[in-house]
Write a protein that holds these residues in place. Structure first.
Motif, PDB file in Angstrom:
ATOM      1  N   LYS A  84     -15.352  -1.405   3.232  1.00 23.50           N
ATOM      2  CA  LYS A  84     -15.363  -0.060   3.808  1.00 23.50           C
ATOM      3  C   LYS A  84     -15.928  -0.132   5.214  1.00 23.50           C
ATOM      4  CE  LYS A  84     -19.825   1.421   1.823  1.00 23.50           C
ATOM      5  NZ  LYS A  84     -20.502   2.477   1.044  1.00 23.50           N
ATOM      6  N   VAL A  94     -11.467   0.071   0.729  1.00 23.73           N
ATOM      7  CA  VAL A  94     -10.638  -0.731  -0.177  1.00 23.73           C
ATOM      8  C   VAL A  94     -11.504  -1.069  -1.377  1.00 23.73           C
ATOM      9  CG1 VAL A  94      -9.267  -2.833  -0.501  1.00 23.73           C
ATOM     10  CG2 VAL A  94      -9.348  -1.735   1.753  1.00 23.73           C
ATOM     11  N   THR A 153      -6.051  -1.794  -7.429  1.00 26.44           N
ATOM     12  CA  THR A 153      -6.643  -1.770  -6.086  1.00 26.44           C
ATOM     13  C   THR A 153      -6.208  -0.498  -5.364  1.00 26.44           C
ATOM     14  OG1 THR A 153      -6.596  -4.185  -5.964  1.00 26.44           O
ATOM     15  CG2 THR A 153      -6.841  -2.994  -3.884  1.00 26.44           C
ATOM     16  N   SER A 192      -6.651   1.830  -1.491  1.00 23.77           N
ATOM     17  CA  SER A 192      -7.077   1.757  -0.084  1.00 23.77           C
ATOM     18  C   SER A 192      -6.777   3.082   0.599  1.00 23.77           C
ATOM     19  CB  SER A 192      -6.363   0.613   0.650  1.00 23.77           C
ATOM     20  OG  SER A 192      -4.985   0.904   0.788  1.00 23.77           O
ATOM     21  N   GLN A 205      -1.137  -2.113  -4.133  1.00 27.51           N
ATOM     22  CA  GLN A 205      -2.311  -1.245  -4.119  1.00 27.51           C
ATOM     23  C   GLN A 205      -1.862   0.212  -3.986  1.00 27.51           C
ATOM     24  OE1 GLN A 205      -3.912  -1.394   0.373  1.00 27.51           O
ATOM     25  NE2 GLN A 205      -4.046  -3.369  -0.658  1.00 27.51           N
ATOM     26  N   LYS A 232      -2.105   3.473  -2.065  1.00 27.92           N
ATOM     27  CA  LYS A 232      -2.511   3.933  -0.743  1.00 27.92           C
ATOM     28  C   LYS A 232      -2.839   5.421  -0.798  1.00 27.92           C
ATOM     29  CE  LYS A 232      -1.259   3.967   4.138  1.00 27.92           C
ATOM     30  NZ  LYS A 232      -0.257   3.593   5.148  1.00 27.92           N
TER      31      LYS A 232
END
Length: 730
Positions: A14, A21, A43, A45, A72, A74
């Motif tokens: 971060k 993330v 994950t 972000s 991930q 988003k």
């Protein structure tokens, strides 16, 4: 857009701007596509303010594959879920977020106050004393913790309701903390350092009275800033501010009312008024600070160079160069004076002189290779100009932004008056491109005990930003000034350097349309310019020249002979569509592998800067397995990755503006000349374009348009005060 609900498990990365993330345990998924991740960890972000593992988050965004980091989620938006069930409230109150409240106390609170416990406590701390065994200290801790926890969340919600994005709201809270809500209601223009002014103004008009005193004053200040961005002026007259305010913001005031606003801004210390000249406070202070710092440097004793003629003669023998007397004077003055200026047009030997100064300085001071790195700094405003210095001196060189460790998010420099660099010889090339802000920042980031050598061409285009630094320093007459007049021809029939001189002096020779060893002027009607440039480039390719060797320079983007049309035409010549060649469309523009492109903005994180030219080496397009396009561009061995969203940073570079070419040299330059370019045809622009050519120059277009440009002295005047400030303070 899709959504998931759950808790953060782990922080991977971060930063101070809220980018985060981490891993996320999914409890619920809002779409069929993401059901497979329920009760699994993925994950994530994106922007999250103060991420916490105790909170339940609803994340809105997309699940996609990052080229480097894999799949991930988003985040585009998020909300913290307020606990509603009794068990959830007990879990929240007993968490580390709430000081002084363990599980036993939390359970008692919920049993007493019910599922509205959190709201009841925030409304009245006294409600806590309805709980058995509640102490004053414990009640204070619980109440304060709840208020602190909810404050930022409430601020984000309120900022979003006004019209700010989640990213903007996070930046505002990070910067202004508890004052964010105060400024939001009292004067949201306080956010203008981190949020675009036009966005702020639109939000203000949506939520407040458009004719308010606050907005009028802020728009006056922004108008003054916009005038500087357009004209390069440091100060303004009242009439032009008044006129521009109407044009930019549709604010029309009576004369007396407008004067009163200016007086208020003056009393509030936002502007400076001096002899009917109006300055933004920061512009005024920058000129004052530049003068004071130059005075500090100049006040230190000069240095004496013993046996200079003998020393320079030895250097000439070693490198096989013979310097004329004006070049020797420039070298000697640079080595002896604390501040010196060297100015000259193309072919006058500026690069050769820089090389001589660095070599002699190293020899005279007996510097080891390690000493050189900590003692000598070679700087330029652009990446290409710094690379040229490095190639000619065989020493490291860099952009001024990189030297001062520029932070692009805040537009501040980490090297500054409180954290200075300690080099003792600083040579700055292409000084004509340096504006007041950058020169002020440079002087603040270096010590007074230095020798500062400014190299440039006083007749080139002025800086894009406000100010006229090089010319003001020269005209002050306070510093060692070494103009270089003698031109070193490449051959007896070469003409580029002579043409530049003739343009500068407004005295074209009668033979300026005749072919020379390094020059040609193809006379043609405006409608045929694009076609003829393409044909000349085609013949150049047949002769063995590469796209890297040829650069078309034009004054403007639009029109039949504008850069946009030229790039379309030249792309089809240099890099036509081929079978199996990947390409990416963005509106009317198509980017292909092997395209020549230009960087439009500074990006110090990737060591690529405004004006750098590169080639698209690889296009990884979106597919069933790849959620994003990745464009890899090679900038002279520096490979930089872009997404489709980043493509605002680049344009095709088969043709570029003369302004973007400053600080660069190209082996072969083509310069279209047409009356259609209107106001952009002026002396300094044509001079700058001509002086970019190293081996050959081809003009294509209309003879009368060229003569008109040579005699048009538009852009020779900027309203600055640095010269007068220097003369006063010295």
């Amino acid at each position: 857009m899709e959504n998931i609900k759950g808790k953060i498990r782990q922080t991977i990365y971060k930063n101070e701007n809220g980018f985060f993330v981490g891993t996320f345990r999914v409890k619920e998924a809002g779409s069929e596509n993401l059901q497979e991740f329920v009760n699994k960890t993925i994950t994530i972000s994106g922007t999250i303010f103060d991420p916490n593992e105790e909170e339940i988050y609803l994340l809105v965004g997309e699940y996609l594959k990052h080229e480097r980091y894999g799949y991930q989620f988003k985040i585009f938006n998020y909300e913290k879920e307020k606990p509603t069930s009794s068990d959830a409230i007990i879990e929240f109150l007993a968490s580390p977020l709430i000081k002084g409240c363990g599980e036993k106390t939390a359970r008692k609170i919920v049993e007493t106050l019910g599922e509205n416990a959190i709201d009841l406590i925030k409304e009245n701390k006294g409600n806590l004393f309805l709980v058995t065994d509640m102490t004053e200290k414990r009640a204070n801790n619980i109440y304060t913790s709840l208020l602190m926890h909810s404050s930022n969340d409430d601020t984000i919600i309120e900022l979003k309701s006004f019209g700010f994005s989640i990213g903007e709201a996070t930046k505002i809270i990070k910067k202004f903390k508890e004052n964010a809500r105060i400024y939001l209601h009292e004067n949201l223009y306080c956010f203008k350092k981190i949020i675009d002014f036009n966005k702020l103004d639109a939000i203000y008009k949506k939520n407040f009275e458009a004719t308010s005193k606050i907005r009028t004053k802020e728009c006056i200040l922004e108008t003054m800033k916009k005038i500087s961005e357009t004209t390069g002026d440091i100060y303004y007259f009242q009439e032009e501010i008044e006129s521009a305010l109407k044009n930019y913001f549709q604010i029309l005031l009576e004369k007396e009312e407008f004067t009163n606003f200016l007086e208020e801004l003056f009393k509030e210390n936002n502007i400076i008024i001096e002899h009917e000249k109006y300055y933004l406070k920061e512009n005024y202070i920058m000129e004052q600070d530049i003068a004071k710092n130059l005075l500090k440097i100049s006040s230190l004793p000069k240095k004496n160079i013993d046996h200079f003629e003998e020393t320079i003669h030895t250097l000439e023998n070693n490198i096989g160069v013979t310097y004329n007397q004006e070049q020797k004077n420039a070298i000697k003055n640079a080595l002896e004076n604390r501040i010196s200026i060297i100015s000259g047009g193309p072919g006058t030997g500026k690069t050769t002189i820089i090389n001589a100064i660095t070599r002699l300085y190293i020899d005279i001071n007996r510097l080891s290779p390690i000493d050189v790195l900590s003692t000598v700094a070679l700087l330029a405003p652009t990446g290409r100009a710094s690379k040229k210095m490095a190639e000619s001196t065989h020493l490291p060189a860099m952009t001024i932004h990189r030297y001062l460790k520029w932070n692009k998010d805040t537009n501040d420099f980490n090297i500054n008056e409180y954290n200075k660099n300690n080099h003792t010889l600083i040579i700055v090339d292409e000084t004509s491109m340096i504006d007041t802000f950058l020169f002020d920042s440079l002087l603040k980031g270096i010590n007074s005990n230095i020798q500062l050598i400014l190299v440039g061409d006083t007749f080139q285009l002025p800086s894009v930003g406000a100010g006229l630094i090089l010319n003001d320093l020269v005209e002050s007459g306070l510093f060692s000034y070494n103009p270089l007049e003698k031109i070193y021809r490449q051959s007896e029939n070469s003409y580029i350097a002579d043409l530049a001189r003739e343009i500068k002096d407004h005295k074209l020779s009668e033979s300026f349309t005749e072919k020379k060893d390094d020059y040609n002027f193809f006379l043609t009607d405006s409608k045929e310019i694009n076609k003829m440039i393409k044909e000349i480039c085609k013949r150049s390719i047949e002769k063995g020249l590469k796209v890297e060797d040829i650069q078309v320079l034009a004054p403007m983007y639009k029109g039949e002979n504008g850069i946009d049309n030229l790039n379309l035409s030249l792309q089809e010549l240099f890099n036509p569509k081929r079978e199996n060649q990947k390409e990416l469309k963005l509106g009317d523009v198509t980017f292909r592998e092997n395209d020549k492109v230009l960087q439009l903005v500074n990006n110090p994180d990737c060591n690529v800067y405004n004006g750098d030219i590169g080639f698209i080496k690889k296009l990884d397009l979106k597919s069933t397995t790849r959620k994003k396009e990745i464009i890899t561009i090679d900038f002279d061995g520096n490979y930089v990755e872009y997404t489709k969203e980043d493509l605002y940073m680049i344009k095709h570079a088969y043709a570029i503006t003369v302004h973007k070419s400053q600080g660069s040299e190209f082996p072969h330059v083509l310069l279209p000349i047409s009356k259609n370019y209107y106001k952009m045809l002026y002396n300094k622009l044509i001079y700058t374009g001509v002086s970019r050519a190293k081996k050959s120059l081809v003009l294509v277009g209309e003879k009368n348009a060229f003569l008109m440009a040579m005699n048009n002295d538009y852009s020779t005047y900027r309203k600055t005060s640095l010269k007068h400030v220097l003369l006063h303070i010295f």
